[in-house]
Scaffold this motif. Structure first.
Motif, PDB file in Angstrom:
ATOM      1  N   GLU A 107     -26.128  87.175   8.757  1.00  0.00           N
ATOM      2  CA  GLU A 107     -25.531  87.385  10.257  1.00  0.00           C
ATOM      3  C   GLU A 107     -25.431  88.956  10.607  1.00  0.00           C
ATOM      4  OE1 GLU A 107     -24.314  85.313  12.634  1.00  0.00           O
ATOM      5  OE2 GLU A 107     -25.582  83.940  11.562  1.00  0.00           O
ATOM      6  N   GLU A 108     -24.991  89.777   9.642  1.00  0.00           N
ATOM      7  CA  GLU A 108     -24.788  91.098   9.733  1.00  0.00           C
ATOM      8  C   GLU A 108     -26.308  91.828  10.038  1.00  0.00           C
ATOM      9  OE1 GLU A 108     -23.006  93.325   6.576  1.00  0.00           O
ATOM     10  OE2 GLU A 108     -21.076  92.702   7.413  1.00  0.00           O
ATOM     11  N   ALA A 109     -27.418  91.067   9.524  1.00  0.00           N
ATOM     12  CA  ALA A 109     -28.861  91.431   9.581  1.00  0.00           C
ATOM     13  C   ALA A 109     -29.301  91.092  11.332  1.00  0.00           C
ATOM     14  CB  ALA A 109     -29.793  90.905   8.900  1.00  0.00           C
ATOM     15  N   SER A 110     -28.535  89.838  11.739  1.00  0.00           N
ATOM     16  CA  SER A 110     -28.602  89.720  13.053  1.00  0.00           C
ATOM     17  C   SER A 110     -28.026  90.470  14.027  1.00  0.00           C
ATOM     18  CB  SER A 110     -28.115  88.399  13.297  1.00  0.00           C
ATOM     19  OG  SER A 110     -28.050  87.926  14.684  1.00  0.00           O
ATOM     20  N   VAL A 121     -27.980  96.809   1.888  1.00  0.00           N
ATOM     21  CA  VAL A 121     -28.944  95.662   2.084  1.00  0.00           C
ATOM     22  C   VAL A 121     -29.435  95.267   3.283  1.00  0.00           C
ATOM     23  CG1 VAL A 121     -28.543  93.140   1.452  1.00  0.00           C
ATOM     24  CG2 VAL A 121     -27.792  94.905  -0.191  1.00  0.00           C
ATOM     25  N   VAL A 122     -28.385  95.332   4.281  1.00  0.00           N
ATOM     26  CA  VAL A 122     -28.816  95.090   5.552  1.00  0.00           C
ATOM     27  C   VAL A 122     -29.910  95.936   6.158  1.00  0.00           C
ATOM     28  CG1 VAL A 122     -27.675  94.830   8.240  1.00  0.00           C
ATOM     29  CG2 VAL A 122     -26.582  94.360   6.106  1.00  0.00           C
ATOM     30  N   GLY A 123     -29.843  97.105   5.584  1.00  0.00           N
ATOM     31  CA  GLY A 123     -30.922  98.335   6.002  1.00  0.00           C
ATOM     32  C   GLY A 123     -32.275  97.697   5.293  1.00  0.00           C
ATOM     33  N   VAL A 124     -32.372  97.287   4.197  1.00  0.00           N
ATOM     34  CA  VAL A 124     -33.502  96.838   3.552  1.00  0.00           C
ATOM     35  C   VAL A 124     -34.076  95.625   4.262  1.00  0.00           C
ATOM     36  CG1 VAL A 124     -34.481  95.683   1.466  1.00  0.00           C
ATOM     37  CG2 VAL A 124     -32.877  97.757   1.158  1.00  0.00           C
ATOM     38  N   PHE A 165     -26.236 103.445  11.834  1.00  0.00           N
ATOM     39  CA  PHE A 165     -25.667 103.435  10.591  1.00  0.00           C
ATOM     40  C   PHE A 165     -25.418 101.791  10.414  1.00  0.00           C
ATOM     41  CE2 PHE A 165     -24.054 108.014  11.059  1.00  0.00           C
ATOM     42  CZ  PHE A 165     -24.967 108.604  10.978  1.00  0.00           C
ATOM     43  N   PHE A 166     -25.306 101.469   9.072  1.00  0.00           N
ATOM     44  CA  PHE A 166     -24.865 100.093   8.530  1.00  0.00           C
ATOM     45  C   PHE A 166     -23.843 100.405   7.607  1.00  0.00           C
ATOM     46  CE2 PHE A 166     -29.221  98.503   9.962  1.00  0.00           C
ATOM     47  CZ  PHE A 166     -28.937  98.458  11.112  1.00  0.00           C
ATOM     48  N   HIS A 167     -22.599  99.881   7.904  1.00  0.00           N
ATOM     49  CA  HIS A 167     -21.489 100.047   6.905  1.00  0.00           C
ATOM     50  C   HIS A 167     -21.223  98.897   5.794  1.00  0.00           C
ATOM     51  CE1 HIS A 167     -18.890  96.753   8.497  1.00  0.00           C
ATOM     52  NE2 HIS A 167     -19.119  97.026   9.632  1.00  0.00           N
ATOM     53  N   PHE A 180     -19.898  95.819  12.352  1.00  0.00           N
ATOM     54  CA  PHE A 180     -20.426  94.272  12.484  1.00  0.00           C
ATOM     55  C   PHE A 180     -19.369  93.567  12.891  1.00  0.00           C
ATOM     56  CE2 PHE A 180     -23.482  95.942   8.793  1.00  0.00           C
ATOM     57  CZ  PHE A 180     -24.386  96.273   9.721  1.00  0.00           C
ATOM     58  N   ARG A 181     -19.761  92.364  13.418  1.00  0.00           N
ATOM     59  CA  ARG A 181     -18.801  91.056  13.806  1.00  0.00           C
ATOM     60  C   ARG A 181     -18.054  90.784  12.753  1.00  0.00           C
ATOM     61  NH1 ARG A 181     -22.311  86.526  15.095  1.00  0.00           N
ATOM     62  NH2 ARG A 181     -23.941  87.652  14.104  1.00  0.00           N
ATOM     63  N   GLY A 182     -16.716  90.891  12.913  1.00  0.00           N
ATOM     64  CA  GLY A 182     -15.641  90.479  11.732  1.00  0.00           C
ATOM     65  C   GLY A 182     -15.202  91.518  11.133  1.00  0.00           C
ATOM     66  N   SER A 183     -15.708  92.693  11.318  1.00  0.00           N
ATOM     67  CA  SER A 183     -15.011  93.948  10.897  1.00  0.00           C
ATOM     68  C   SER A 183     -14.716  95.008  11.970  1.00  0.00           C
ATOM     69  CB  SER A 183     -16.233  94.692   9.927  1.00  0.00           C
ATOM     70  OG  SER A 183     -16.873  93.926   8.906  1.00  0.00           O
TER      71      SER A 183
END
Length: 243
Positions: free
Chosen positions: A83-86, A116-119, A32-34, A66-69
């Motif tokens: 960065e989130e994709a990383s 978007v990160v998922g795409v 899951f990606f928030h 994700f980093r920062g969250s």
């Protein structure tokens, strides 16, 4: 079983939860990606509810901040989509190496900016991602107004200038064209943040491999017991058929 997990990307800790059906091996798994400003639990704990629903149906899941969250290390103002994709790649590697998980049966669920990160992730790891679920996913992100200063205050969060600089070079629909797996697109006709045309554009790109599930009255975050239930049920059905 539910257990807390930690991994690192670029020296900073990402903290998350791993949900595993009892006494099972070689499991399918959803990552899951928030969304923007979200966390691994997401609005009205919807990611937690989905994780537990999947576990009851024999599907594992992994959800990180994700980093920062949330509980992860880092500053939100350093966050960018790439960065989130990383982070997403590190999360995938962690998941694929878990002894309970079949690395050939891993899918993604992305919500809003997490879509978007998922795409992007499914495009870059197209041979590794079995299927993709997009909840209220953003698309035309390059049209977000650019900041002309270092930081702006958004929903109580500081957004870095690099976030905006990156947008002009990101065509999310071009990433989408690279993925060949099956896709579930969940969207509301009355989404107040991401217009319906975004979901229709994704459907056009993914073609016959995509199912478009539209809610008539829902808001962007499915803040209603009936809307939430329908999204969870549709997502479960899709993942059971495609993982």
């Amino acid at each position: 079983m539910e257990k807390f997990v930690e991994i690192k990307n670029k020296g900073e800790k990402l903290r998350g939860m791993f949900h595993i059906p009892e006494n099972a091996q070689n499991l399918p798994c959803a990552i899951f990606f928030h969304g923007f400003g979200g966390t691994k639990t997401e609005a009205h704990f919807m990611f937690v509810k989905l994780s537990r629903l999947l576990a009851k149906n024999g599907i594992a899941s992994v959800r990180f901040d994700f980093r920062g969250s949330g509980d992860s290390e880092g500053k939100f103002e350093d966050m960018t989509i790439l960065e989130e994709a990383s982070d997403a790649k590190i999360i995938y590697d962690f998941t694929a190496n878990m002894k309970e998980i079949s690395k050939n049966r891993i899918g993604i669920v992305g919500w809003s900016l997490g879509g978007v990160v998922g795409v992007i992730s499914s495009s870059k790891m197209k041979e590794k991602i079995k299927c993709l679920v997009l909840w209220s996913s953003a698309g035309d992100i390059e049209k977000i107004p650019k900041a002309s200063f270092d930081f702006i205050s958004t929903r109580g969060l500081l957004v870095g200038e690099n976030f905006y600089k990156e947008l002009s070079n990101l065509s999310i629909y071009n990433y989408a064209k690279e993925y060949r797996g099956n896709v579930l697109i969940v969207h509301s006709k009355k989404d107040e943040l991401v217009p319906l045309k975004t979901a229709l554009k994704y459907k056009d790109i993914y073609g016959k491999r995509a199912k478009l599930f539209l809610l008539e009255e829902s808001d962007h975050a499915f803040r209603n017991v009936e809307w939430e239930s329908r999204v969870l049920e549709e997502t479960l059905k899709f993942l059971k058929s495609n993982l």
